[in-house]
Design a protein around this motif. Structure first.
Motif, PDB file in Angstrom:
ATOM      1  N   ILE A 110       0.825  -1.205   0.000  1.00  0.00           N
ATOM      2  CA  ILE A 110       0.000   0.000   0.000  1.00  0.00           C
ATOM      3  C   ILE A 110       0.859   1.256   0.000  1.00  0.00           C
ATOM      4  O   ILE A 110       0.558   2.228  -0.708  1.00  0.00           O
ATOM      5  CB  ILE A 110      -0.995  -0.046   1.176  1.00  0.00           C
ATOM      6  CG1 ILE A 110      -2.018  -1.170   0.923  1.00  0.00           C
ATOM      7  CG2 ILE A 110      -1.691   1.289   1.378  1.00  0.00           C
ATOM      8  CD1 ILE A 110      -2.931  -1.476   2.063  1.00  0.00           C
ATOM      9  N   ILE A 111       1.960   1.256   0.735  1.00  0.00           N
ATOM     10  CA  ILE A 111       2.868   2.398   0.718  1.00  0.00           C
ATOM     11  C   ILE A 111       3.473   2.569  -0.669  1.00  0.00           C
ATOM     12  O   ILE A 111       3.576   3.685  -1.186  1.00  0.00           O
ATOM     13  CB  ILE A 111       3.961   2.236   1.799  1.00  0.00           C
ATOM     14  CG1 ILE A 111       3.362   2.427   3.182  1.00  0.00           C
ATOM     15  CG2 ILE A 111       5.108   3.214   1.579  1.00  0.00           C
ATOM     16  CD1 ILE A 111       4.286   2.040   4.323  1.00  0.00           C
ATOM     17  N   SER A 112       3.847   1.466  -1.286  1.00  0.00           N
ATOM     18  CA  SER A 112       4.407   1.521  -2.636  1.00  0.00           C
ATOM     19  C   SER A 112       3.387   2.047  -3.643  1.00  0.00           C
ATOM     20  O   SER A 112       3.727   2.829  -4.530  1.00  0.00           O
ATOM     21  CB  SER A 112       4.887   0.126  -3.042  1.00  0.00           C
ATOM     22  OG  SER A 112       5.370   0.128  -4.348  1.00  0.00           O
ATOM     23  N   VAL A 113       2.133   1.647  -3.495  1.00  0.00           N
ATOM     24  CA  VAL A 113       1.071   2.145  -4.378  1.00  0.00           C
ATOM     25  C   VAL A 113       0.922   3.646  -4.224  1.00  0.00           C
ATOM     26  O   VAL A 113       0.804   4.375  -5.221  1.00  0.00           O
ATOM     27  CB  VAL A 113      -0.260   1.425  -4.087  1.00  0.00           C
ATOM     28  CG1 VAL A 113      -1.428   2.176  -4.692  1.00  0.00           C
ATOM     29  CG2 VAL A 113      -0.234   0.011  -4.593  1.00  0.00           C
ATOM     30  N   PHE A 114       0.937   4.139  -2.997  1.00  0.00           N
ATOM     31  CA  PHE A 114       0.791   5.573  -2.793  1.00  0.00           C
ATOM     32  C   PHE A 114       1.989   6.343  -3.331  1.00  0.00           C
ATOM     33  O   PHE A 114       1.832   7.442  -3.860  1.00  0.00           O
ATOM     34  CB  PHE A 114       0.525   5.890  -1.326  1.00  0.00           C
ATOM     35  CG  PHE A 114      -0.886   5.608  -0.914  1.00  0.00           C
ATOM     36  CD1 PHE A 114      -1.954   6.253  -1.528  1.00  0.00           C
ATOM     37  CD2 PHE A 114      -1.154   4.684   0.068  1.00  0.00           C
ATOM     38  CE1 PHE A 114      -3.262   5.982  -1.157  1.00  0.00           C
ATOM     39  CE2 PHE A 114      -2.459   4.402   0.448  1.00  0.00           C
ATOM     40  CZ  PHE A 114      -3.520   5.050  -0.165  1.00  0.00           C
TER      41      PHE A 114
END
Length: 162
Positions: A110-114
Motif C-alpha cells: 500500500i505504501i508503494s502504491v501511494f
C-alpha cells in the motif's frame, strides 16, 4: 501458503511486469519534438532523433524527485513480491514483522502504491503547470503504471484479510 497469499502473488507478478515496462519506456508524456521518460529523453529534429539519459537533461528538480519516487515505489513492489515468495528472508526481518508477515507485506504494498500514484500525480501536475500551452497526453506507459498500482493495491488489501 494461504489462498489470499497465492492470489496476491498472482496479482503482484503482472503488476511488477507492467510497472517495469512502464519504467523502461520513454513515453510517459510527449510534447512537440521531445518525449520524456523517467530514464531517457528523446529529442527529435528534422533530421534525426537523439536519446539522452534523463539525468543529463536540463529538467527542474521535481523531475529528479519523480525519478527517486519511482525507484522507491518499484523497490517496494519488488520487495513485497520477494517477501511473499521467499522464505529465506524470514530470518533477516524483525520478529514482530515475521509474526505478522502478511500485514507487513500489505503495508509495503500500500505504501508503494501511494508512492507510485504520487509520482504520477506530481508528473502530470507539474507538467500541466510548466507547459500550459501544449497539453500533455496521457501515454500508454502511464496507463500501465496505473494498472500496476491497481493490481498491487488489490494484493495489499487481500493480504490484510489473512
Amino acid at each position: 501458503m494461504a489462498t489470499y497469499e497465492q492470489i496476491s502473488i498472482a496479482l503482484l507478478i503482472p503488476a511488477n511486469v507492467l510497472y517495469s515496462l512502464a519504467l523502461f519506456s520513454h513515453s510517459w508524456f510527449q510534447l512537440p519534438d521531445v518525449s520524456y521518460g523517467l530514464w531517457v529523453a528523446k529529442y527529435c529534429d528534422y533530421l534525426s532523433c537523439h536519446i539522452i539519459p534523463a539525468f543529463f537533461t536540463e529538467e527542474p528538480v521535481w523531475y529528479h524527485i519523480l525519478q527517486g519516487l519511482s525507484l522507491f515505489g518499484w523497490s517496494g513492489m519488488i520487495m513485497s513480491l520477494i517477501l511473499l515468495t521467499s522464505k529465506k528472508l524470514d530470518t533477516s526481518i524483525p520478529n514482530s514483522w515475521r509474526y505478522h508477515k502478511q500485514l507487513a507485506v500489505s503495508a509495503l504494498c500500500i505504501i508503494s502504491v501511494f508512492i507510485i500514484s504520487l509520482s504520477l500525480m506530481i508528473f502530470y501536475g507539474k507538467l500541466d503547470e510548466s507547459h500550459a500551452s501544449a497539453r500533455p497526453q496521457v501515454q500508454w506507459s502511464a496507463l500501465l503504471a496505473a494498472t500496476a498500482c491497481i493490481l498491487q493495491f488489490c494484493a495489499g488489501l487481500l493480504l490484510t484479510q489473512t
